[in-house]
Design an enzyme around this catalytic site. Structure first.
Site, PDB file in Angstrom:
ATOM      1  N   LYS A   3      44.493  69.466  50.698  1.00  0.00           N
ATOM      2  CA  LYS A   3      45.919  69.154  50.840  1.00  0.00           C
ATOM      3  C   LYS A   3      46.348  68.298  49.663  1.00  0.00           C
ATOM      4  O   LYS A   3      45.691  67.313  49.318  1.00  0.00           O
ATOM      5  CB  LYS A   3      46.201  68.440  52.157  1.00  0.00           C
ATOM      6  CG  LYS A   3      46.065  69.335  53.380  1.00  0.00           C
ATOM      7  CD  LYS A   3      46.608  68.676  54.635  1.00  0.00           C
ATOM      8  CE  LYS A   3      45.699  67.585  55.140  1.00  0.00           C
ATOM      9  NZ  LYS A   3      44.427  68.088  55.671  1.00  0.00           N
ATOM     10  N   ASP A   8      36.704  60.108  54.525  1.00  0.00           N
ATOM     11  CA  ASP A   8      37.824  60.543  55.363  1.00  0.00           C
ATOM     12  C   ASP A   8      38.047  59.583  56.522  1.00  0.00           C
ATOM     13  O   ASP A   8      39.199  59.288  56.883  1.00  0.00           O
ATOM     14  CB  ASP A   8      37.599  61.967  55.867  1.00  0.00           C
ATOM     15  CG  ASP A   8      36.250  62.155  56.566  1.00  0.00           C
ATOM     16  OD1 ASP A   8      35.336  61.333  56.340  1.00  0.00           O
ATOM     17  OD2 ASP A   8      36.110  63.133  57.317  1.00  0.00           O
ATOM     18  N   ARG A   9      36.970  59.070  57.100  1.00  0.00           N
ATOM     19  CA  ARG A   9      37.115  58.116  58.207  1.00  0.00           C
ATOM     20  C   ARG A   9      37.730  56.806  57.716  1.00  0.00           C
ATOM     21  O   ARG A   9      38.548  56.190  58.405  1.00  0.00           O
ATOM     22  CB  ARG A   9      35.769  57.875  58.878  1.00  0.00           C
ATOM     23  CG  ARG A   9      35.209  59.120  59.556  1.00  0.00           C
ATOM     24  CD  ARG A   9      33.817  58.892  60.116  1.00  0.00           C
ATOM     25  NE  ARG A   9      33.851  58.042  61.307  1.00  0.00           N
ATOM     26  CZ  ARG A   9      32.751  57.625  61.938  1.00  0.00           C
ATOM     27  NH1 ARG A   9      31.547  57.969  61.474  1.00  0.00           N
ATOM     28  NH2 ARG A   9      32.847  56.885  63.009  1.00  0.00           N
ATOM     29  N   ASP A  65      40.248  62.336  64.936  1.00  0.00           N
ATOM     30  CA  ASP A  65      40.500  63.395  63.955  1.00  0.00           C
ATOM     31  C   ASP A  65      39.839  64.676  64.449  1.00  0.00           C
ATOM     32  O   ASP A  65      38.613  64.785  64.485  1.00  0.00           O
ATOM     33  CB  ASP A  65      39.944  63.000  62.590  1.00  0.00           C
ATOM     34  CG  ASP A  65      40.196  64.065  61.527  1.00  0.00           C
ATOM     35  OD1 ASP A  65      41.145  64.859  61.690  1.00  0.00           O
ATOM     36  OD2 ASP A  65      39.430  64.102  60.542  1.00  0.00           O
TER      37      ASP A  65
END
Length: 244
Positions: free
Chosen positions: A13, A96-97, A118
């Site tokens: 993204k 990401d966390r 998530d």
């Protein structure tokens, strides 16, 4: 205005952001990445900074493209400063966390405990107490992995794709699989939320990720559904480190 890039396990993204606002989001992959970057820089020629969270397989030549295109390239890794107190007992905490927790903190109410869910390839649960202490949480298989496991490790079960479940009772092999997978993960999420709320009645729950929209239909809990939480987190981490 900066470019924010989330390189995940299944897609990439790309977003243009400024002051917490998202102006444009593109979804691409490694093959279409160069084209997406060129289109974005033509539309936003003043953007000279990029912030990146990478948990996928990202070729070095594409990283070099970013370094050649932008004046500043900020990478989320275990050496950056964090806007919370990290008590996780491992250096393997995923980027990401980290970004998801930062994103939740950037928009959450003050002095409240947070649970960040998530729902992607894996489902991750991350807990932050009311004093912004991060302790970790849990990791479990996401919907796609559950469907694939049933297919790959049995002789006769078909590979299905996720869809909403109306009835818990499946009357065919296909509807039984959907019930088991979708209802199973929904009940897992409900149970985890219930456990955390036993000690935190005012817990704020955030849910994001590619499967969050489908799972929200199955869940009855109150939470913040934020599809771009990780993008907000990447942006927040960049600004936090830039202003130190």
């Amino acid at each position: 205005m900066i470019l924010v890039i989330d390189i995940g396990n299944t897609s990439i993204k790309i977003a243009v952001m400024d002051k917490g606002n998202i102006y444009k989001v593109l979804r691409t992959d490694n093959e279409g990445f160069k084209t997406s970057i060129r289109k974005t820089t033509r539309q936003y020629p003043t953007v000279k900074e990029v912030a990146i969270c990478n948990v996928g397989s990202f070729p070095e030549n594409l990283m070099n493209l970013l370094r050649a295109t932008f004046k500043t390239v900020f990478l989320i890794n275990n050496s950056i400063k964090l806007p919370f107190n990290n008590h996780y007992q491992s250096l393997t905490l995923g980027n990401d966390r980290v970004a998801l927790v930062a994103g939740a903190l950037s928009i959450a109410s003050k002095n409240k405990a947070l649970l960040v869910i998530d729902a992607g390839t894996c489902v991750t649960y991350d807990y932050v107490d009311e004093k912004e202490n991060y302790y970790g949480g849990a990791i479990s298989p996401g919907l796609r992995l559950r469907y694939e496991s049933l297919h790959n490790f049995t002789a006769n079960l078909p590979l299905l794709h996720s869809e909403p479940v109306v009835d818990i009772i499946g009357n065919t092999t296909q509807t039984s699989i959907h019930s088991g997978v979708v209802n199973g993960l929904s009940q897992e999420i409900k149970g985890v939320i219930k456990q955390y709320k036993k000690s935190n009645k005012n817990l704020e729950v955030f849910i994001t990720g590619g499967d969050s929209e489908l799972l929200i239909k199955q869940l009855k809990n109150r939470f913040f559904a934020t599809p771009f939480l990780i993008l907000h987190g990447i942006h927040y981490l960049y600004l936090f480190n830039k202003n130190l």
